[in-house]
Each structure stands twice: as structure tokens, then as C-alpha cells.
Design a protein around this motif. Structure first.
Motif, PDB file in Angstrom:
ATOM      1  N   VAL A  71      -1.581   2.852  -3.777  1.00  6.19           N
ATOM      2  CA  VAL A  71      -1.829   4.287  -3.610  1.00  6.19           C
ATOM      3  C   VAL A  71      -1.843   4.640  -2.126  1.00  6.19           C
ATOM      4  CG1 VAL A  71      -3.528   6.137  -3.928  1.00  6.19           C
ATOM      5  CG2 VAL A  71      -3.054   4.544  -5.803  1.00  6.19           C
ATOM      6  N   ALA A  72      -2.509   3.811  -1.316  1.00  3.16           N
ATOM      7  CA  ALA A  72      -2.537   4.063   0.134  1.00  3.16           C
ATOM      8  C   ALA A  72      -1.128   4.060   0.701  1.00  3.16           C
ATOM      9  CB  ALA A  72      -3.402   3.022   0.832  1.00  3.16           C
ATOM     10  N   LEU A  73      -0.299   3.125   0.262  1.00  3.32           N
ATOM     11  CA  LEU A  73       1.072   3.052   0.754  1.00  3.32           C
ATOM     12  C   LEU A  73       1.882   4.271   0.324  1.00  3.32           C
ATOM     13  CD1 LEU A  73       2.607   0.945   2.470  1.00  3.32           C
ATOM     14  CD2 LEU A  73       3.626   0.137   0.330  1.00  3.32           C
ATOM     15  N   SER A  74       1.544   4.839  -0.829  1.00  2.88           N
ATOM     16  CA  SER A  74       2.215   6.058  -1.290  1.00  2.88           C
ATOM     17  C   SER A  74       1.883   7.251  -0.398  1.00  2.88           C
ATOM     18  CB  SER A  74       1.804   6.378  -2.734  1.00  2.88           C
ATOM     19  OG  SER A  74       2.146   5.331  -3.606  1.00  2.88           O
ATOM     20  N   CYS A  75       0.778   7.163   0.336  1.00  5.70           N
ATOM     21  CA  CYS A  75       0.341   8.227   1.246  1.00  5.70           C
ATOM     22  C   CYS A  75       0.757   7.955   2.690  1.00  5.70           C
ATOM     23  CB  CYS A  75      -1.185   8.356   1.207  1.00  5.70           C
ATOM     24  SG  CYS A  75      -1.883   8.671  -0.415  1.00  5.70           S
ATOM     25  N   ALA A  76       1.454   6.859   2.921  1.00  6.73           N
ATOM     26  CA  ALA A  76       1.605   6.332   4.274  1.00  6.73           C
ATOM     27  C   ALA A  76       2.801   6.890   5.033  1.00  6.73           C
ATOM     28  CB  ALA A  76       1.725   4.813   4.229  1.00  6.73           C
ATOM     29  N   SER A  77       2.638   6.910   6.349  1.00  2.76           N
ATOM     30  CA  SER A  77       3.757   6.913   7.292  1.00  2.76           C
ATOM     31  C   SER A  77       3.644   5.572   8.011  1.00  2.76           C
ATOM     32  CB  SER A  77       3.644   8.083   8.269  1.00  2.76           C
ATOM     33  OG  SER A  77       3.738   9.321   7.600  1.00  2.76           O
ATOM     34  N   HIS A  78       4.018   4.526   7.300  1.00  2.00           N
ATOM     35  CA  HIS A  78       3.728   3.175   7.783  1.00  2.00           C
ATOM     36  C   HIS A  78       4.666   2.780   8.925  1.00  2.00           C
ATOM     37  CE1 HIS A  78       7.210   1.217   5.934  1.00  2.00           C
ATOM     38  NE2 HIS A  78       6.952   1.843   4.803  1.00  2.00           N
ATOM     39  N   ASP A  79       4.264   1.760   9.650  1.00  2.00           N
ATOM     40  CA  ASP A  79       4.952   1.368  10.875  1.00  2.00           C
ATOM     41  C   ASP A  79       6.054   0.340  10.676  1.00  2.00           C
ATOM     42  OD1 ASP A  79       3.478   3.140  12.326  1.00  2.00           O
ATOM     43  OD2 ASP A  79       2.174   1.671  13.276  1.00  2.00           O
ATOM     44  N   GLY A  80       6.356   0.007   9.409  1.00  2.00           N
ATOM     45  CA  GLY A  80       7.459  -0.899   9.149  1.00  2.00           C
ATOM     46  C   GLY A  80       7.186  -2.342   9.497  1.00  2.00           C
ATOM     47  N   ARG A  81       5.912  -2.727   9.506  1.00  2.00           N
ATOM     48  CA  ARG A  81       5.551  -4.116   9.762  1.00  2.00           C
ATOM     49  C   ARG A  81       5.868  -4.965   8.525  1.00  2.00           C
ATOM     50  NH1 ARG A  81       1.869  -5.146  13.875  1.00  2.00           N
ATOM     51  NH2 ARG A  81       0.774  -6.673  12.595  1.00  2.00           N
ATOM     52  N   PRO A  82       5.955  -6.287   8.676  1.00  2.00           N
ATOM     53  CA  PRO A  82       6.303  -7.131   7.527  1.00  2.00           C
ATOM     54  C   PRO A  82       5.416  -6.903   6.312  1.00  2.00           C
ATOM     55  CG  PRO A  82       6.435  -8.409   9.540  1.00  2.00           C
ATOM     56  CD  PRO A  82       5.863  -7.064   9.930  1.00  2.00           C
ATOM     57  N   GLU A  83       4.122  -6.693   6.526  1.00  2.00           N
ATOM     58  CA  GLU A  83       3.242  -6.478   5.382  1.00  2.00           C
ATOM     59  C   GLU A  83       3.547  -5.177   4.648  1.00  2.00           C
ATOM     60  OE1 GLU A  83       0.657  -5.520   9.119  1.00  2.00           O
ATOM     61  OE2 GLU A  83       2.292  -6.874   8.563  1.00  2.00           O
ATOM     62  N   HIS A  84       3.980  -4.160   5.385  1.00  2.00           N
ATOM     63  CA  HIS A  84       4.369  -2.900   4.746  1.00  2.00           C
ATOM     64  C   HIS A  84       5.627  -3.091   3.909  1.00  2.00           C
ATOM     65  CE1 HIS A  84       2.300  -1.094   8.478  1.00  2.00           C
ATOM     66  NE2 HIS A  84       1.458  -1.027   7.472  1.00  2.00           N
ATOM     67  N   VAL A  85       6.617  -3.735   4.499  1.00  2.00           N
ATOM     68  CA  VAL A  85       7.896  -3.964   3.820  1.00  2.00           C
ATOM     69  C   VAL A  85       7.695  -4.793   2.555  1.00  2.00           C
ATOM     70  CG1 VAL A  85      10.152  -5.082   4.048  1.00  2.00           C
ATOM     71  CG2 VAL A  85       9.242  -3.706   5.932  1.00  2.00           C
ATOM     72  N   ALA A  86       6.892  -5.844   2.658  1.00  4.32           N
ATOM     73  CA  ALA A  86       6.662  -6.720   1.509  1.00  4.32           C
ATOM     74  C   ALA A  86       5.948  -5.987   0.384  1.00  4.32           C
ATOM     75  CB  ALA A  86       5.856  -7.947   1.941  1.00  4.32           C
ATOM     76  N   LEU A  87       4.973  -5.147   0.723  1.00  2.00           N
ATOM     77  CA  LEU A  87       4.227  -4.442  -0.312  1.00  2.00           C
ATOM     78  C   LEU A  87       5.096  -3.401  -1.006  1.00  2.00           C
ATOM     79  CD1 LEU A  87       1.656  -4.018  -1.859  1.00  2.00           C
ATOM     80  CD2 LEU A  87       0.801  -2.555  -0.024  1.00  2.00           C
ATOM     81  N   VAL A  88       5.947  -2.691  -0.260  1.00  2.00           N
ATOM     82  CA  VAL A  88       6.849  -1.730  -0.905  1.00  2.00           C
ATOM     83  C   VAL A  88       7.788  -2.463  -1.859  1.00  2.00           C
ATOM     84  CG1 VAL A  88       8.604   0.042  -0.597  1.00  2.00           C
ATOM     85  CG2 VAL A  88       6.728  -0.112   1.027  1.00  2.00           C
ATOM     86  N   ALA A  89       8.285  -3.626  -1.445  1.00  2.00           N
ATOM     87  CA  ALA A  89       9.175  -4.402  -2.307  1.00  2.00           C
ATOM     88  C   ALA A  89       8.471  -4.794  -3.602  1.00  2.00           C
ATOM     89  CB  ALA A  89       9.678  -5.638  -1.567  1.00  2.00           C
ATOM     90  N   ARG A  90       7.218  -5.251  -3.509  1.00  2.00           N
ATOM     91  CA  ARG A  90       6.469  -5.616  -4.719  1.00  2.00           C
ATOM     92  C   ARG A  90       6.177  -4.397  -5.582  1.00  2.00           C
ATOM     93  NH1 ARG A  90       3.652  -8.838  -0.916  1.00  2.00           N
ATOM     94  NH2 ARG A  90       1.824  -7.471  -0.988  1.00  2.00           N
ATOM     95  N   TYR A  91       5.897  -3.274  -4.942  1.00  2.00           N
ATOM     96  CA  TYR A  91       5.649  -2.007  -5.642  1.00  2.00           C
ATOM     97  C   TYR A  91       6.870  -1.658  -6.501  1.00  2.00           C
ATOM     98  CZ  TYR A  91       3.711   2.883  -5.635  1.00  2.00           C
ATOM     99  OH  TYR A  91       3.183   4.106  -5.957  1.00  2.00           O
ATOM    100  N   LEU A  92       8.042  -1.736  -5.914  1.00  2.00           N
ATOM    101  CA  LEU A  92       9.269  -1.421  -6.644  1.00  2.00           C
ATOM    102  C   LEU A  92       9.504  -2.410  -7.787  1.00  2.00           C
ATOM    103  CD1 LEU A  92      11.567  -0.507  -3.633  1.00  2.00           C
ATOM    104  CD2 LEU A  92      10.746   1.081  -5.396  1.00  2.00           C
ATOM    105  N   GLU A  93       9.224  -3.691  -7.550  1.00  2.00           N
ATOM    106  CA  GLU A  93       9.379  -4.690  -8.602  1.00  2.00           C
ATOM    107  C   GLU A  93       8.477  -4.378  -9.787  1.00  2.00           C
ATOM    108  OE1 GLU A  93       8.633  -8.499  -6.912  1.00  2.00           O
ATOM    109  OE2 GLU A  93      10.385  -8.436  -5.581  1.00  2.00           O
ATOM    110  N   LYS A  94       7.271  -3.913  -9.494  1.00  2.00           N
ATOM    111  CA  LYS A  94       6.337  -3.541 -10.567  1.00  2.00           C
ATOM    112  C   LYS A  94       6.930  -2.432 -11.433  1.00  2.00           C
ATOM    113  CE  LYS A  94       1.818  -3.374  -9.833  1.00  2.00           C
ATOM    114  NZ  LYS A  94       0.445  -2.934  -9.441  1.00  2.00           N
ATOM    115  N   LEU A  95       7.734  -1.569 -10.813  1.00  2.00           N
ATOM    116  CA  LEU A  95       8.352  -0.448 -11.539  1.00  2.00           C
ATOM    117  C   LEU A  95       9.646  -0.866 -12.239  1.00  2.00           C
ATOM    118  CD1 LEU A  95       8.029   2.347  -8.800  1.00  2.00           C
ATOM    119  CD2 LEU A  95       6.386   1.774 -10.611  1.00  2.00           C
TER     120      LEU A  95
END
Length: 332
Positions: A71-95
Motif C-alpha cells: 500500500v505504501a508503495l502504491s502511494c510512493a514517488s520512490h527513488d528507484g532503489r533496488p528494494e523499490h524495484v524488487a517490491l514492485v516486481a513482487r507486487y505485479l507477480e502477486k497480481l
């Protein structure tokens, strides 16, 4: 009353950036302002906490068992760090989806270390590095939860964007909300500052909102507070302020926009909407810090790089600084 961020080159005043601010309570009362509290401007990424409310209204949070981090990532203007990229990838996999379903486009990471690491590896940035990729993943989740095709989820007529428009109408009290296209290709909506500040006040005090929004407002507030590092990054103002100031939710937007939800101000729960009228995001940060000092939420003794940022030339030589000056007009 006025609010300006001044840019000095050496001792010479070079630019003066006018800032308009609205501070509003959860019932909609204007408590204080500077400049024009009715200034109308696109919210840009400052709208993300409210766009994320669609995850709750659509049932996506329950259907996909979304975590506070997602949910936090859905609200984010994230900085594109590896942890951000990895979490978005897992988020999409969940979908059951992948990066190819995102229409946000690619840009280099905001985070200097992540950007330099990509360059050293000879890799081009991808859509997952886009600061809006988490928001787009959330919009895809919303489409699936609504039972509609995710194709075209970024278009204004799509049910996802129509739901977001409905949310903004109901929380702002404005029936007519014009829109344009944001940098990441979804609609960006324009509202006066005062109603936007009221929406942030509802994040600070969800019990003042219509009943069907209360769970989502609390969920968004709690998720962003639990995971400030996902909302932006360790060197970005949103994350740093949320770590330092109790009960504060902070959300930057492009072109000098900023929103704050404050649960523990001396005025009680309040919301703030702030816009640098020149569009300078560089001039925005000193004003945000100064405003929190004026409200008694941030000590001038706390070291922050945004209080009086140094301006440097291309050789990284200090050549000037930015300085915010603020006078608030108190309504009550």
C-alpha cells in the motif's frame, strides 16, 4: 501574508519564488494560509495517497491480501532503489502480471547510488525504476478487483480512473474537477489548495470522513507511516520528515506541489497543501521545513539539508543558497 523562497547567487538575490499554502481542519475550516489558498493547480504525485484509496473501495486490498508495504508503495514517488524495484516486481507477480503491463514509462532512478549502479552495469532503466511504478501496480490491482480489463487503465474513461475521480469529488466536495495527463500518463486532477488540504486533514483524522472511506484513509496513513523508506527513499525529504516528526504524513508532487497530514499539531489534526507558483521543486523543500518550524513541529536545531540548501555550479563549487521566509495569516 506572504511566503517566498529566495535564491541567492553569492550575496545577490537572483530569484524569488512565491508560495501559496492552505492549512485546513478535517471539517473543512481554513485555519491559516499564505498567498492564495484557492490557487488551482494539478496535484501531480501529491494525489497518490487518494488514488491509492481505490485499492480499498474496489476490494483489491482484501482480494490480493496487500501488505502495508505494498500500500505504501502504491502511494510512493520512490527513488528507484533496488528494494523499490524488487517490491514492485513482487507486487505485479502477486497480481499475475508483469512489468510489460505498466504504462508509466522508464526514467533513471532518482537515487544517485542506484542511478550510478545502473550506469556502471551498462543497463538502461526500466519501467520498474519509474517513481510511479508502485502507483501503477496499484491501479492494475484495482482494475482486476473491479472485474474489468486492466488494458487502458491509465485512460480517463477507464473504470479505475473514474473511481479515483469519484473519490476526489467526494473527499474534496468539488463536483467539477478538470484533469490533464501526468508525467506517467495517468490523469492528474486540478483542485484549489484548500480542498486538497482538507483531504490531507482527513488522512490525519479519518473519523471525520464518510464511513466508506475511513478504513482506506487509516490504512493509507498507517502504511506510509510504517514504511516511509518506500514512499520516497532514505535521502528524500518525504522519508526523512516522516521518520523525524511524529504523526506526520508527507507527500511530494512534481512542479513544486506538497501535501502534509499532521495528526499531532497544536491545532489538532490538520492538512496542508502547498504550491510553489513558479513550479520550482528546488524552492519547495526549504518552505516545507520552514512551515513545520512555524507550526512548532520541527526544531530549528534539527540538521536538515533542505533548510538552507547550497546551490552549486557544474564543478560542484558552492555559489549560493536558498532561503524560505514565511508569514501565515491565522483565520482562527
Amino acid at each position: 501574508m506572504s511566503a517566498y523562497t529566495y535564491a541567492y547567487r553569492g550575496s545577490l538575490l537572483e530569484n524569488r519564488h512565491r508560495v501559496s499554502i492552505a492549512i485546513v481542519g478535517p471539517r473543512g475550516a481554513l485555519l491559516a494560509y499564505s498567498g492564495n489558498p484557492e490557487l488551482v493547480a494539478p496535484l501531480r504525485s501529491t494525489a497518490k495517497p487518494f488514488q491509492a484509496l481505490a485499492l480499498y473501495l474496489s476490494g483489491a486490498v482484501r482480494r490480493f491480501d496487500l501488505t502495508p508495504a505494498e500500500v505504501a508503495l502504491s502511494c510512493a514517488s520512490h527513488d528507484g532503489r533496488p528494494e523499490h524495484v524488487a517490491l514492485v516486481a513482487r507486487y505485479l507477480e502477486k497480481l499475475g502480471l508483469g512489468p510489460e503491463h505498466l504504462v508509466c514509462g522508464a526514467h533513471p532512478p532518482f537515487d544517485p547510488e542506484a542511478r550510478e549502479a545502473l550506469q556502471r552495469a551498462g543497463k538502461a532503466p526500466g519501467v520498474l525504476h519509474n517513481n510511479c511504478s508502485g502507483k501503477h501496480a496499484g491501479m492494475l490491482a484495482t482494475a482486476l478487483a473491479l472485474g474489468v480489463s486492466p488494458e487502458g487503465y491509465h485512460e480517463a474513461a477507464h473504470p479505475v480512473q473514474q473511481l479515483i475521480l469519484q473519490i476526489l469529488r467526494e473527499l474534496s466536495g468539488h463536483a467539477h474537477i478538470p484533469h490533464a495527463v501526468d508525467g506517467c500518463s495517468v490523469p492528474t486532477f486540478a483542485l484549489p489548495l484548500a480542498p486538497v488540504a482538507r483531504m490531507f486533514a482527513l488522512l490525519a483524522a479519518p473519523e471525520a470522513a464518510p464511513a466508506r472511506y475511513q478504513e482506506g484513509l487509516e490504512g493509507v496513513f498507517s502504511a506510509m507511516r510504517q514504511h516511509p523508506e518506500l514512499v520516497a527513499g532514505p535521502h528524500s525529504i518525504d522519508t526523512v520528515l516522516m521518520r523525524r516528526v511524529p504523526g506526520l504524513l508527507a507527500k511530494r508532487g512534481a512542479d513544486g506541489y506538497y501535501g502534509l497530514a499532521l495528526r499531532e499539531s497544536r491545532l489538532g489534526p490538520v492538512g496542508v497543501a502547498l504550491k510553489v507558483e513558479s513550479g520550482s521543486s528546488e524552492a519547495r523543500e526549504p518552505m516545507v521545513v520552514r512551515l513545520l518550524e512555524v507550526l512548532g513541529l520541527l526544531s530549528p536545531e534539527v540538521e536538515l539539508p533542505w533548510r538552507r540548501p547550497v546551490l552549486r555550479n557544474v564543478r560542484w563549487v558552492p555559489v549560493g543558497h536558498l532561503e524560505a521566509r514565511l508569514e501565515l495569516n491565522w483565520v482562527r
